[in-house]
Write a protein that holds these residues in place. Structure first.
Motif, PDB file in Angstrom:
ATOM      1  N   ASP A  92       0.934  -1.198   0.237  1.00 34.34           N
ATOM      2  CA  ASP A  92       0.045  -0.063  -0.072  1.00 34.34           C
ATOM      3  C   ASP A  92       1.197   1.437  -0.072  1.00 34.34           C
ATOM      4  OD1 ASP A  92      -1.971   1.941   0.293  1.00 34.34           O
ATOM      5  OD2 ASP A  92      -2.963   1.185   1.991  1.00 34.34           O
ATOM      6  N   ASN A  94       0.284   4.187  -1.150  1.00 38.89           N
ATOM      7  CA  ASN A  94      -0.516   5.380  -0.973  1.00 38.89           C
ATOM      8  C   ASN A  94      -0.538   5.569   0.598  1.00 38.89           C
ATOM      9  OD1 ASN A  94      -0.831   5.921  -3.735  1.00 38.89           O
ATOM     10  ND2 ASN A  94      -2.868   4.974  -3.796  1.00 38.89           N
ATOM     11  N   ALA A  95      -0.605   4.699   1.211  1.00 33.58           N
ATOM     12  CA  ALA A  95      -0.848   4.859   2.772  1.00 33.58           C
ATOM     13  C   ALA A  95       0.651   5.061   3.362  1.00 33.58           C
ATOM     14  CB  ALA A  95      -1.270   3.450   3.590  1.00 33.58           C
ATOM     15  N   SER A  98       1.224   8.692   2.387  1.00 36.13           N
ATOM     16  CA  SER A  98       0.222   9.638   3.172  1.00 36.13           C
ATOM     17  C   SER A  98       0.742   9.854   4.518  1.00 36.13           C
ATOM     18  CB  SER A  98      -1.096   8.807   3.220  1.00 36.13           C
ATOM     19  OG  SER A  98      -1.840   9.751   3.925  1.00 36.13           O
ATOM     20  N   ARG A  99       1.302   8.747   5.263  1.00 39.12           N
ATOM     21  CA  ARG A  99       1.722   8.643   6.795  1.00 39.12           C
ATOM     22  C   ARG A  99       3.041   9.445   6.700  1.00 39.12           C
ATOM     23  NH1 ARG A  99       2.352   3.806  10.805  1.00 39.12           N
ATOM     24  NH2 ARG A  99       2.917   4.961  12.557  1.00 39.12           N
TER      25      ARG A  99
END
Length: 111
Positions: A92, A94-95, A98-99
């Motif tokens: 993942d 994108n996660a 993002s984090r």
């Protein structure tokens, strides 16, 4: 995953960034290194990295490299250094990003 941020004097950024590029050039030969992204906001006096490792041991090996130790020793008292690590599922992306972006955007008192 490891995310770092250095906030300090703009005059220090060229030396920090050159060392970062030198370390990044060695990435293919570093055991357990998956990916590294360097970033810099020169006018703000900020720079850092986002790196992904195959294991915590691989990250510790990088942190102990003489070149990394030298740059940290040279600049750590010239600004604020923040770092965080966490375990991620690589699928993942994108996660992951993002984090990392969320953490980098926080001020030290929010982190």
């Amino acid at each position: 995953m490891s995310v770092t941020r250095f906030d300090g004097a703009r005059r220090d950024l060229p030396g920090i960034y050159r060392t970062g590029l030198s370390l990044a050039a060695r990435w293919p030969e570093l055991p357990g290194a998956v990916g590294v992204w360097l970033w810099s906001l020169p006018l703000a006096g900020s720079s850092g990295s986002v790196s992904v490792w195959g294991s915590a041991r691989a990250l510790r090996g990088f942190i102990g490299l003489p070149e990394h130790v030298r740059v940290m020793d040279r600049y750590r008292t010239r600004g604020t250094v923040r770092a965080i690590t966490w375990t991620v599922e690589w699928g993942d992306r994108n996660a992951l990003w993002s984090r990392a972006r969320h953490w980098l955007a926080q001020t030290p008192t929010q982190a």
